[in-house]
Design a protein around this motif. Structure first.
Motif: not given
Lengths: 274, 277
Positions: A31, A72, A79
């Motif tokens: 990320k 996430t 992501p």
């Protein structure tokens, strides 16, 4: 993904889903925030799975991307590359089978609703019939020890009680997976121990899989079946440690166990990067 | 924080003290009014001046004109303009504010013009409104709504933009659709600011109600006041001004009552915050 309009019957560790399929799995999740000039890598490369019924803790120093990781897992953030799967399906938004308890109960509870109506809200959204809703709310409030607080407003309660409300609200619709983001970081030590034992008990009662993010290593070892240690920049998994301390756990005897001290020392070394 | 402060904030001490001091507080609020009234009454009592009529005749006119007499029609017509214009302003303000909040592109494209219209003193639009809508009901309602819409619209936009991200994340986690979260989370969370906007809009609406009746009209309180003044009926003029003051006060009082009811959670939470260390 499960049906949207129906609260699923209670799930136990054995009867739900294909055997062996993890509830969540992250595969090489990366990320990156920001544009080309000032981009910041929050998660470098994260891979781990959480099995059904498991209690997994994620520990890491501040700035290791713990909150990003949890967002996430919840489907609140996508992501940049890699894959995040919930029950085998890629996470594009928050699926109905996930509950989240945020760190700051003062910000996540809705102050214009009473405690009971806060807890009722996810059931109402899911179209659960009224009579069943009332029963469900009463049950789940009793489970977190707030049977008499339904008519109060959250802001009339102590911090520890407010976090219990948040826990009750996330359990009311019986999610398969409960995500907790440093949920006990803003309560005093005594309340914290009570809430740790509470979450171990309701996890058993509701048969829910838990991913619990914390910076407190003692808390992680005390609660978890497995601890995922992530390191500060770049956010990577340094080690996954199985915690085989006996259950049920107890604040005094478990923490006095020499094995507890051993886990603690080992994880502290990992987190402090020694 | 000392224990004294805490006992002050909660517990039986507060209720008892409030009961003791309630008459005292009422007195604090009322004495000046009584003094001013008495001073005005006696100072003006023997006045023969056309421009400074005795208070007793003003009050007599207030009764004979506005309560039992012909000016009742002006009163109801003004209140009708006010009510219709204000309700439109509130609904449109909240609606457009919410729309601009949700459509970022539209917001960026229109925001300079919104502030341009906001700072324009609405009374200068009276001639334009007359040209477009004549001098009847429509013109007044349009003018009131146009002037009063801005505080509500801009406060709605600001309030919605200020909603805590955690509250929005929570709405997703709990399974709300985007539209559902607008009604269940964004509107209530922004309500304190929206209500502050509605309160400002009410003041503006009352001002525009009078202004629109001054310039071009055949009815309304503003029309009555101007006509009385031009006809040297200063008693009538003063009675109209007092009626306006009463309307403003009553409207504000009703607003505060509704606000305290709708936002009791907000004031409760704020009071609790104030007592926490």
């Amino acid at each position: 993904m499960k049906g949207n309009n129906e609260v699923r019957p209670e799930v136990t560790a054995t009867d739900a889903g294909p055997a062996g399929m993890p509830v969540v799995s992250l595969r090489n999740v990366r990320k990156v925030y920001g544009g080309a000039a000032g981009s910041k890598v929050a998660l470098q490369d994260i891979t781990f799975e959480v099995a059904r019924g498991e209690f997994a803790c994620v520990v890491g120093p501040s700035g290791a991307g713990k909150t990003t990781l949890l967002r996430t897992l919840a489907g609140l953030a996508q992501p940049t590359s890699g894959e995040a799967l919930f029950e085998g399906t890629p996470l594009r938004s928050v699926p109905p089978g996930i509950g989240v308890v945020f760190q700051d109960y003062g910000r996540s509870l809705y102050p214009w609703l009473t405690v009971a109506r806060n807890v009722d809200l996810p059931l109402r959204v899911r179209g659960v019939p009224r009579a069943e809703r009332a029963q469900r709310v009463a049950e789940v409030l009793a489970s977190v020890g707030l049977a008499d607080a339904g008519r109060s407003y959250p802001w009339q309660l102590s911090g520890g009680m407010q976090q219990r409300v948040a826990i009750a609200r996330s359990l009311a619709y019986r999610p398969d997976l409960l995500l907790m983001d440093e949920p006990f970081a803003s309560v005093d030590a005594q309340t914290r121990f009570e809430l740790e034992d509470l979450i171990l008990r309701v996890r058993q009662e509701f048969g829910v899989t838990v991913v619990f993010v914390t910076h407190d290593i003692d808390e992680a070892v005390y609660l978890a079946d497995r601890v995922v240690a992530i390191s500060k920049s770049p956010g990577v998994v340094t080690e996954i440690v199985d915690i085989t301390l006996a259950r049920p756990r107890d604040q005094i005897t478990t923490k006095a166990d020499p094995a507890f001290a051993h886990y603690r020392e080992h994880l502290l070394g990992l987190v402090m990067n020694r | 924080m000392s224990s004294h402060d805490l006992s002050n904030a909660a517990g039986p001490g507060l209720a008892a003290r409030a009961a003791n001091s309630a008459p005292a507080r009422a007195l604090t609020r009322v004495w000046l009014f009584v003094v001013l009234f008495v001073v005005w009454w006696f100072w003006s009592a023997g006045s023969k001046s056309l421009y400074f009529p005795p208070l007793s005749s003003i009050l007599k006119a207030l009764w004979s004109q506005w309560v039992t007499g012909p000016a009742r029609a002006e009163l109801s017509s003004s209140l009708e303009h006010l009510l219709v214009g204000y309700v439109i302003a509130g609904l449109v303000g909240i609606g457009i504010g919410a729309l601009l909040w949700s459509l970022r592109y539209l917001r960026d494209a229109t925001s300079p013009y919104l502030y341009f219209l906001y700072v324009l003193p609405a009374p200068v639009l009276v001639p334009a409104a007359m040209t477009l809508f004549g001098i009847g009901f429509t013109m007044k309602v349009v003018l009131i709504a146009f002037a009063a819409v801005w505080p509500t619209l801009l406060n709605t936009l600001d309030g919605m933009r200020g909603v805590d991200q955690v509250k929005l994340d929570t709405s997703q986690v709990l399974g709300m659709s985007p539209l559902g979260s607008v009604f269940r989370v964004v509107l209530p969370a922004a309500a304190p600011q929206i209500v502050a906007g509605l309160r400002n809009s009410l003041q503006v609406a009352i001002i525009l109600m009078v202004v629109s009746e001054w310039v071009a009209s055949t009815d309304g309180i503003g029309y009555y006041i101007v006509t009385a003044q031009q006809g040297f009926d200063y008693v009538g003029m003063w009675s109209g001004i007092i009626v306006l003051a009463i309307i403003g006060t009553v409207a504000n009082l009703l607003f505060v009552l509704a606000e305290n009811r709708a936002l009791h959670w907000h004031y409760g939470a704020r009071a609790v915050e104030g007592t926490r260390p």
